[in-house]
Write a protein that holds these residues in place. Structure first.
Motif, PDB file in Angstrom:
ATOM      1  N   LEU A   1      51.270  35.640  31.574  1.00  0.00           N
ATOM      2  CA  LEU A   1      49.873  35.644  31.117  1.00  0.00           C
ATOM      3  C   LEU A   1      49.006  34.802  32.047  1.00  0.00           C
ATOM      4  CD1 LEU A   1      47.747  36.348  28.924  1.00  0.00           C
ATOM      5  CD2 LEU A   1      48.310  34.175  27.871  1.00  0.00           C
ATOM      6  N   PHE A   2      49.464  33.589  32.352  1.00  0.00           N
ATOM      7  CA  PHE A   2      48.666  32.693  33.189  1.00  0.00           C
ATOM      8  C   PHE A   2      48.574  33.194  34.619  1.00  0.00           C
ATOM      9  CE2 PHE A   2      49.375  28.587  30.565  1.00  0.00           C
ATOM     10  CZ  PHE A   2      48.329  28.946  29.752  1.00  0.00           C
ATOM     11  N   THR A   3      49.701  33.651  35.180  1.00  0.00           N
ATOM     12  CA  THR A   3      49.704  33.918  36.606  1.00  0.00           C
ATOM     13  C   THR A   3      49.261  35.328  36.955  1.00  0.00           C
ATOM     14  OG1 THR A   3      52.028  34.505  36.506  1.00  0.00           O
ATOM     15  CG2 THR A   3      51.514  32.235  37.058  1.00  0.00           C
ATOM     16  N   LEU A   4      49.430  36.273  36.035  1.00  0.00           N
ATOM     17  CA  LEU A   4      49.062  37.657  36.353  1.00  0.00           C
ATOM     18  C   LEU A   4      47.929  38.167  35.477  1.00  0.00           C
ATOM     19  CD1 LEU A   4      52.603  39.245  36.589  1.00  0.00           C
ATOM     20  CD2 LEU A   4      51.099  38.664  38.474  1.00  0.00           C
ATOM     21  N   GLY A   5      47.694  37.473  34.363  1.00  0.00           N
ATOM     22  CA  GLY A   5      46.723  38.002  33.420  1.00  0.00           C
ATOM     23  C   GLY A   5      47.291  39.170  32.647  1.00  0.00           C
ATOM     24  N   ILE A   6      48.616  39.282  32.625  1.00  0.00           N
ATOM     25  CA  ILE A   6      49.240  40.387  31.907  1.00  0.00           C
ATOM     26  C   ILE A   6      50.012  39.833  30.720  1.00  0.00           C
ATOM     27  CG2 ILE A   6      50.966  42.225  32.058  1.00  0.00           C
ATOM     28  CD1 ILE A   6      50.194  42.365  35.064  1.00  0.00           C
TER      29      ILE A   6
ATOM     30  N   SER B   1      41.131  41.145  47.717  1.00  0.00           N
ATOM     31  CA  SER B   1      39.922  40.381  47.982  1.00  0.00           C
ATOM     32  C   SER B   1      39.679  39.306  46.925  1.00  0.00           C
ATOM     33  CB  SER B   1      38.721  41.326  48.044  1.00  0.00           C
ATOM     34  OG  SER B   1      38.677  42.101  46.862  1.00  0.00           O
ATOM     35  N   ARG B   2      40.384  39.407  45.798  1.00  0.00           N
ATOM     36  CA  ARG B   2      40.212  38.405  44.739  1.00  0.00           C
ATOM     37  C   ARG B   2      41.466  37.544  44.600  1.00  0.00           C
ATOM     38  NH1 ARG B   2      36.080  40.071  40.085  1.00  0.00           N
ATOM     39  NH2 ARG B   2      34.556  41.069  41.427  1.00  0.00           N
TER      40      ARG B   2
ATOM     41  N   LYS C   1      36.054  33.152  25.939  1.00  0.00           N
ATOM     42  CA  LYS C   1      35.557  31.867  26.445  1.00  0.00           C
ATOM     43  C   LYS C   1      35.156  31.959  27.912  1.00  0.00           C
ATOM     44  CE  LYS C   1      36.373  29.789  22.560  1.00  0.00           C
ATOM     45  NZ  LYS C   1      35.238  29.475  21.690  1.00  0.00           N
ATOM     46  N   GLY C   2      35.132  33.174  28.456  1.00  0.00           N
ATOM     47  CA  GLY C   2      34.666  33.365  29.829  1.00  0.00           C
ATOM     48  C   GLY C   2      35.700  33.040  30.887  1.00  0.00           C
ATOM     49  N   LEU C   3      36.981  33.005  30.518  1.00  0.00           N
ATOM     50  CA  LEU C   3      38.021  32.707  31.498  1.00  0.00           C
ATOM     51  C   LEU C   3      38.828  33.972  31.727  1.00  0.00           C
ATOM     52  CD1 LEU C   3      39.074  29.531  29.630  1.00  0.00           C
ATOM     53  CD2 LEU C   3      38.160  29.485  31.930  1.00  0.00           C
ATOM     54  N   THR C   4      39.087  34.315  32.978  1.00  0.00           N
ATOM     55  CA  THR C   4      39.888  35.499  33.251  1.00  0.00           C
ATOM     56  C   THR C   4      41.246  35.057  33.782  1.00  0.00           C
ATOM     57  OG1 THR C   4      37.860  36.608  33.835  1.00  0.00           O
ATOM     58  CG2 THR C   4      39.908  37.722  34.391  1.00  0.00           C
ATOM     59  N   PRO C   5      42.304  35.202  32.967  1.00  0.00           N
ATOM     60  CA  PRO C   5      43.631  34.852  33.486  1.00  0.00           C
ATOM     61  C   PRO C   5      43.978  35.774  34.634  1.00  0.00           C
ATOM     62  CG  PRO C   5      43.678  35.129  31.107  1.00  0.00           C
ATOM     63  CD  PRO C   5      42.362  35.654  31.588  1.00  0.00           C
ATOM     64  N   GLY C   6      44.750  35.295  35.547  1.00  0.00           N
ATOM     65  CA  GLY C   6      45.114  36.093  36.705  1.00  0.00           C
ATOM     66  C   GLY C   6      45.445  35.155  37.842  1.00  0.00           C
ATOM     67  N   PRO C   7      45.727  35.757  38.998  1.00  0.00           N
ATOM     68  CA  PRO C   7      46.170  34.932  40.127  1.00  0.00           C
ATOM     69  C   PRO C   7      45.209  33.785  40.450  1.00  0.00           C
ATOM     70  CG  PRO C   7      46.326  37.270  40.641  1.00  0.00           C
ATOM     71  CD  PRO C   7      45.648  37.167  39.317  1.00  0.00           C
ATOM     72  N   ALA C   8      43.939  33.973  40.141  1.00  0.00           N
ATOM     73  CA  ALA C   8      42.966  32.973  40.566  1.00  0.00           C
ATOM     74  C   ALA C   8      42.773  31.850  39.543  1.00  0.00           C
ATOM     75  CB  ALA C   8      41.628  33.649  40.852  1.00  0.00           C
TER      76      ALA C   8
END
Lengths: 326, 511
Positions: free
Chosen positions: B330-335, A221-222, B351-358
């Motif tokens: 790191l950028f694409t998965l947040g891992i 969903s995200r 800084k309020g940014l969550t790395p991950g697919p989005a």
């Protein structure tokens, strides 16, 4: 990573930067001394859920205390390495750490030869609680918990299931789930939440037991690649993942419970200041919003209440830890 | 699993270039450029100090960035990362003491080059290789990040295990002239790696009740001791043999040097980039593998360890290429794949940014500014470091008595500052004696360092693989990538066995 290196580098970095390093509200209280750095041990790999939320809370605590807090990761042995280091740290309040029930309760198992027990620590307070979730990759054949249990029952010992480590909440939740549903997974214990999420994303295991906060960014969903099948909880959650109970499986609730502790014997004023700083951090609107957004629920408690919670967790998890050894 | 937003990015090359261009414009704003410059400068300084590596350097300087906007802060932290990676090379070349663990392998030939008056050349080729490796890896990040994420995910425990076995098989590439001596060092390294808490079940091993040993021997104090202190002890002795310091011959690489370095730099870029993608491998392993690979491929392997420029160019390039590539998961998965990327992740989240697919979709301006800053940062580092090389090289003219005392001071300071613990100082000094003895016995130290780094990764991957297969070893054969690496490992061992036999027959070398 503490004082000496900062001092050393401040000298090298030059006056311009040195003034920037020490900034922050001046501390009026006697503890902490201005200019000191507090080290916060996260006994798990970076990128896991505990690490992620610890790195959000500590800057707020740092603001309240007026000294920097540096998060260091000491992963391994289901938090035993980091917890041992914390228990042996100087009891001056400048080293604190994050522990998770039930993982940190591994000292209840004599075989682990833990160098610490509850008495080795000074409680500061609870930081956050996370739901346990069972998830599969979006291209998995399993759409519901029922399908998974049916397949696992027909093929005992075949389906692989990732956990974040031996005696981690995910591991105990997996064992509890196996007990409640009668299935038998081949459990694969990774070293932290990050690696177990990566392995599940990569399709190296069939299912994974995760903490909600680690799973959330990867959820379908995200925009992610994982599908949550069930939350192992008796309460509904804001992420619209159905509970196991609602799908007809009477699985008890297993929620990782993260708190902050310091070595035993820190000065009372340090304990009070840290507890107050934790309270300020948990009441910060930014943290409250971030908690909801990242799959954590928060609520401050006094060190005394936290101790009661600790004793209750010991009683609840001791039998499961016995089972995990078999 | 349709995620058109994220999936479309790599295909839309024109749009990618447009975003990258906008990113470069953001970085070229005076404020951000200043942060990039400061980061490179601070990073280089931290790198020069033995002991303090990139992770510690970034951790220390995160508070400095707390008042900055997200883009400026991350630009500066990424620049520090790069700066440290290069700064560590300087001390490896000049005084045989790696400023951070990933530069350890550069000691082998970089220091020998310095001894022959070619310190300037070694530092230049390291700077140029780092620039090329970092830049190409960043372009890989720009155009291939999302498809490569799939490749990174393809590496589960069995694949990582097989890859590491292949890495171990290259250990013979670190042998100076005797295979047996290299294997002795490798096995000692593996044994030392057993010390500490069992990574899977949590039981203490070989700790003898010493709490500090629960975490095992720290790689940094061990490396500083083996290389830095070991060399220091040897050179104190050498003083009486009255060996004159060689004159500095040329600061910049000659056309011959460039020709010799071109292929190692190209291979180092590729190797570093691929290994950087695999989560959990870190930056030390790629450098050692690049060195071993260059020695294996060289027509004159006997020059390695005697100041071969290929032995500096390859690893130094691999080091920076893997640093850039490790940002992809790191950028694409947040891992995060390493301690450093984990710290960057922490800085993102503060800084309020969550790395991950989005992240690519939600924060394109930010992501592309960071990527652009990697390109600009690499350039700054090159421009910053080349003019400084004569200054570094002039340090070699410092009288030996002063130099040796200063090295000892810096090493002790560096080791102590790792954990504010005298235990690390003792470990460093102890391994200094080991390094000295190895020197005397003509046992190479590099294989020990390689196995010390590889073994814990190897053990965890092996045990997880067997948990996956419920104890069936066929898991390493049934999976194509794993099988490929196992075949490569067998081929590598067979080849070196063949070579040894050939040498034996020729009588040219002791085994």
């Amino acid at each position: 990573m503490r004082l000496s290196r900062r001092t050393l580098l401040a000298g090298i970095a030059g006056a311009a930067l040195a003034s920037a390093i020490g900034s922050g509200p001046a501390a009026a209280q006697s503890w902490p001394e201005p200019g000191r750095t507090i080290t916060a041990i996260v006994p798990f790999t970076a990128g896991g859920g505990t690490d992620a939320f610890a790195r959000r809370i500590t800057p707020k605590m740092s603001e309240a205390l007026g000294v920097p807090i540096e998060v260091v990761n000491r992963p391994g042995a289901s938090s035993q390495i980091g917890m041992t280091e914390l228990a042996n740290a100087a009891p001056d309040g400048y080293t604190i750490g994050f522990q998770i029930f039930p993982t940190s309760l591994a000292y209840l198992d004599p075989e682990r030869q833990s160098a610490y027990t509850r008495d080795s620590f000074t409680p500061i307070g609870p930081a956050f609680v996370v739901e346990s979730v069972l998830a599969v990759r979006t291209d998995s054949q399993f759409e519901t918990l029922g399908q998974l249990v049916e397949h696992a029952t027909a093929n005992p010992g075949v389906l692989t299931a990732a956990t974040p480590g031996v005696l981690s909440t995910g591991h105990l939740a997996a064992i509890g789930f196996e007990q409640a549903t009668g299935v038998d997974f081949a459990l694969v214990n990774f070293q932290g939440g990050g690696p177990s999420v990566t392995a599940t994303l990569g399709g190296h295991v069939a299912v994974g037991f995760f903490a909600m906060n680690e799973l959330l960014p990867q959820l379908e969903s995200r925009g992610g690649q994982l599908r949550a099948l069930a939350v192992l909880s008796d309460q509904d959650n804001p992420y619209e993942v159905p509970t196991a109970v609602s799908q007809g499986f009477d699985v008890p609730s297993y929620a990782p419970d993260v708190g902050i502790v310091a070595p035993a014997g820190i000065p009372a004023e340090a304990q009070a200041a840290l507890s107050e700083a934790l309270k300020a951090a948990l009441e910060d609107p930014e943290i409250i919003a971030a908690a909801a957004d990242t799959g954590n629920s928060i609520g401050w408690e006094s060190p005394e209440d936290y101790t009661a919670r600790w004793i209750e967790a010991e009683e609840r998890y001791a039998p499961l830890i016995e089972l995990a050894k078999q | 699993m349709a995620h058109p937003d994220t999936r479309d990015i790599p295909k839309a090359t024109v749009e990618t270039l447009h975003l990258l261009f906008e990113g470069i414009l953001t970085v070229l704003q005076p404020g951000n450029l200043l942060f990039a410059f400061l980061g490179c400068l601070l990073g280089t300084m931290i790198g020069v100090l033995p002991g303090i590596g990139p992770a510690a350097g970034i951790a220390i300087l995160i508070p400095v960035t707390s008042g900055m906007d997200a883009t400026g802060a991350i630009i500066m932290l990424a620049a520090i990362y790069y700066g440290v990676m290069y700064g560590g090379t300087i001390t490896s070349v000049l005084i045989n003491t790696p400023g951070e663990a990933a530069s350890a392998v550069t000691c082998l030939d970089g220091y020998q080059m310095a001894k022959r008056g070619r310190a300037g050349v070694a530092l230049s080729i390291a700077a140029i290789g780092s620039f090329i490796g970092g830049t190409f890896a960043t372009f890989g990040l720009v155009f291939l990040a999302l498809p490569l994420t799939g490749l990174a995910l393809a590496f589960g425990p069995p694949e990582i295990f097989a890859l590491l076995v292949f890495g171990l098989s290259l250990v013979t590439g670190l042998a100076s002239k005797s295979l047996v001596r290299a294997l002795i060092a490798a096995i000692i390294g593996m044994l030392i790696a057993q010390v500490g808490i069992d990574p899977v079940l949590g039981a203490p091993r070989f700790t003898f009740g010493i709490t500090e040993l629960l975490d095992g021997f720290g790689i940094v104090p061990v490396v500083m001791g083996l290389f830095g202190i070991g060399e220091l002890l040897s050179s104190v002795e050498a003083r009486y043999r009255n060996k004159p310091t060689p004159a500095v011959r040329g600061l910049l690489p000659s056309p011959t040097d460039f020709r010799a370095s071109a292929a190692p730099i190209a291979r180092g870029t590729g190797l570093g980039f691929v290994l950087g993608l695999v989560p959990g491998i870190g930056t030390i392993v790629p450098t050692f593998l690049s060195y071993a690979l260059e020695r294996r491929l060289s027509r004159t392997p006997e020059r390695f360890g005697q100041g071969a420029i290929e032995g500096v160019a390859g690893p130094e390039t691999a080091n920076n290429a893997s640093a850039a590539a490790s940002l992809i998961p790191l950028f694409t998965l947040g891992i995060p794949g390493s301690a450093v990327t984990a710290l960057l992740l922490g800085a993102f989240m503060v800084k309020g940014l969550t790395p991950g697919p989005a992240l690519f979709v939600e924060q394109p301006a930010f992501v592309w500014a960071i990527i652009a800053s990697l390109l600009v940062g690499n350039l700054i580092l090159l421009v910053l470091n080349l003019p400084f090389i004569p200054v570094w090289v002039s340090l070699l003219r410092v009288p030996r008595a002063i130099m040796l005392s200063a090295i000892l001071c810096f090493c002790i300071l560096g080791a102590y500052s790792l954990n504010n613990s005298t235990f690390d100082v003792i470990v460093m000094l102890g391994f200094g004696i080991v390094g000295y003895l190895f020197n005397k016995l003509d046992i190479p130290v590099a294989p020990l360092v390689l196995t010390l780094v590889l073994t814990p990764l190897l053990e965890a991957a092996l045990r997880q693989s067997l948990e996956m297969s419920v104890g069936n070893f066929m898991i390493f054969v049934n999976r194509p990538i794993a099988l490929g690496f196992i075949v490569l490992a067998i081929a590598s061992i067979a080849l070196s066995a063949l070579n040894s036999v050939r040498h034996l027959r020729g009588g040219g070398s002791e085994i």
